[in-house]
Design an enzyme around this catalytic site. Sequence first.
Site, PDB file in Angstrom:
ATOM      1  N   ARG A 360       0.828  -1.202   0.000  1.00  0.00           N
ATOM      2  CA  ARG A 360       0.000   0.000   0.000  1.00  0.00           C
ATOM      3  C   ARG A 360       0.863   1.253   0.000  1.00  0.00           C
ATOM      4  O   ARG A 360       0.647   2.182  -0.785  1.00  0.00           O
ATOM      5  CB  ARG A 360      -0.904  -0.017   1.228  1.00  0.00           C
ATOM      6  N   ASN A 482      -6.397   1.977   6.806  1.00  0.00           N
ATOM      7  CA  ASN A 482      -5.679   2.720   7.827  1.00  0.00           C
ATOM      8  C   ASN A 482      -5.112   1.698   8.808  1.00  0.00           C
ATOM      9  O   ASN A 482      -5.832   0.820   9.276  1.00  0.00           O
ATOM     10  CB  ASN A 482      -6.638   3.681   8.547  1.00  0.00           C
ATOM     11  N   ASP A 483      -3.830   1.790   9.113  1.00  0.00           N
ATOM     12  CA  ASP A 483      -3.190   0.756   9.930  1.00  0.00           C
ATOM     13  C   ASP A 483      -3.761   0.672  11.339  1.00  0.00           C
ATOM     14  O   ASP A 483      -3.501  -0.293  12.059  1.00  0.00           O
ATOM     15  CB  ASP A 483      -1.676   0.993   9.994  1.00  0.00           C
ATOM     16  N   CYS A 484      -4.506   1.672  11.775  1.00  0.00           N
ATOM     17  CA  CYS A 484      -5.104   1.623  13.104  1.00  0.00           C
ATOM     18  C   CYS A 484      -6.481   0.962  13.090  1.00  0.00           C
ATOM     19  O   CYS A 484      -7.043   0.691  14.145  1.00  0.00           O
ATOM     20  CB  CYS A 484      -5.220   3.035  13.677  1.00  0.00           C
ATOM     21  N   LEU A 485      -7.061   0.743  11.910  1.00  0.00           N
ATOM     22  CA  LEU A 485      -8.366   0.094  11.816  1.00  0.00           C
ATOM     23  C   LEU A 485      -8.157  -1.393  11.610  1.00  0.00           C
ATOM     24  O   LEU A 485      -7.955  -1.868  10.505  1.00  0.00           O
ATOM     25  CB  LEU A 485      -9.164   0.680  10.645  1.00  0.00           C
TER      26      LEU A 485
END
Length: 497
Positions: A360, A482-485
């Site tokens: 990504r 999003n890496d936090c989701l």
Amino acid sequence: MKYGYFDDINREYVITEPKTPWPWINYLGNKDFFSLISNTAGGYSFYKDAKFRRITRYRYNGVPMDAGGRYFYIKDGDTVWNPGWKPTKTPLDAYECRHGMNYTVIKGEKNGLEAKALFFVPLETHAEITRLTLTNKTDSPKSFKLFSFIEWCLWNAATDMENFQRNFSTGEVEIDGSTIYHKTEYKERRNHYAFYSVNTPVNGFDTDRETFIGLYNGFDEPDAVIEGRPCNSVAHGWSPIASHYLEITLAPGESRDLIFMLGYIENPQDEKWESKGIINKAPARAMMARFDTTEKVDKAFAELRTYWDELLGRFSVRSGDERLDRMVNIWNQYQCMITFCFSRSASFFESGIGRGMGFRDSNQDLVGFVHQIPARARERIIDIASTQFPDGGCYHQYQPLTKRGNNDIGGGFNDDPMWLIFGTVAYIKETGDLSILSEPVPFDNQPGSEVSLMDHLRVSFDHVINNLGPHGLPLIGRADWNDCLNLNCFSNDPNES
């Protein structure tokens, strides 16, 4: 507190206080050989892959902060100091660090002696150059002792920090004149070595860390430096380092340049040895000869400056606001190029060990630099697509050395396939090169599986629409978009984007 300022004419950020809130770093190199360097000369170097070809060792999240780097210790009488303040932290009479476009200059002064170090990676060169300029600013002769220092990493930066039973048995060096070669595992299973050289005869050396530093000392008080003499140690196992020792006298007002080189060499399998047990040093000698004088180094540095002048000259704005112009014309474009080179895989916040180049990330990064180096953007798209699976899914990361997907992370990030479409479209819009769509590209780097890039884009799209949730929206996978989701980590139910 003010720590520095922008020098727009020279495209540099100038740091005037070494005790910055965190190490403020720069990136050296723009192809294959890379280094990270802080404002106090901390950091590390690697060839292509920060995990599998790490050249120098670095300590993350350590105490004290930013431990390990390319250090120069100066012993002037009873005073020991470093041009970059660390690691001895001896108060300096003057200090300055200039982070520029792929180069850094660190200058320190103590008791009338100035040491100015220029660090950069020449174009198309697998080495970091340091031009150390020593100047006696007093009206009397000045004699002092100089110790260089780097610490070798045992190639794989992950196992370097894990398997000590093995590591303490494998470290191996070879000393030839003023060059120290790191050849750990070269005779067993590797075709590459590294070296650290200086362009003048030395008065001594050390290659064993315990001998040089002392078993219970830190980088701030190495035994050899405190005592003012090297031990000419030859590492056999344990922790190999490279340190040159020079005794220098400068007349009043005199300056002297020393050229240090940290290089990486790969030899063909049938050209590994000069003679039994003696590594083939011919490529290293040829590399050193290219940069063994101040004039040669200055020429290479000028070429690097011209390279960046041309890159940054392709797009510019004049808004009337110097802050906006500075960010758009210099630092934003520079950051985009650095992001392309590293894809956030290596920094002071990413160790370069736990991940490779992001699928990504790398597609997103194309938008920032494609206008600067379209040919390399095209190559990057093909590299990324070559790690894709036949069903359109993807490895989330790949290793830049092998260009193969990273099995440690795997896939299951359902947004990744769509970013390949995004990156390819950005490239075509900028270049008009539709031929890339016909380029044969394998799946998972398997020979014989090649299809056109356009077919890769089709399966990318199909992968998203074939993985939908109960309401017909794209199904969330691992850390999608999003890496936090990472919502599915907490639920057995399918969740949607």
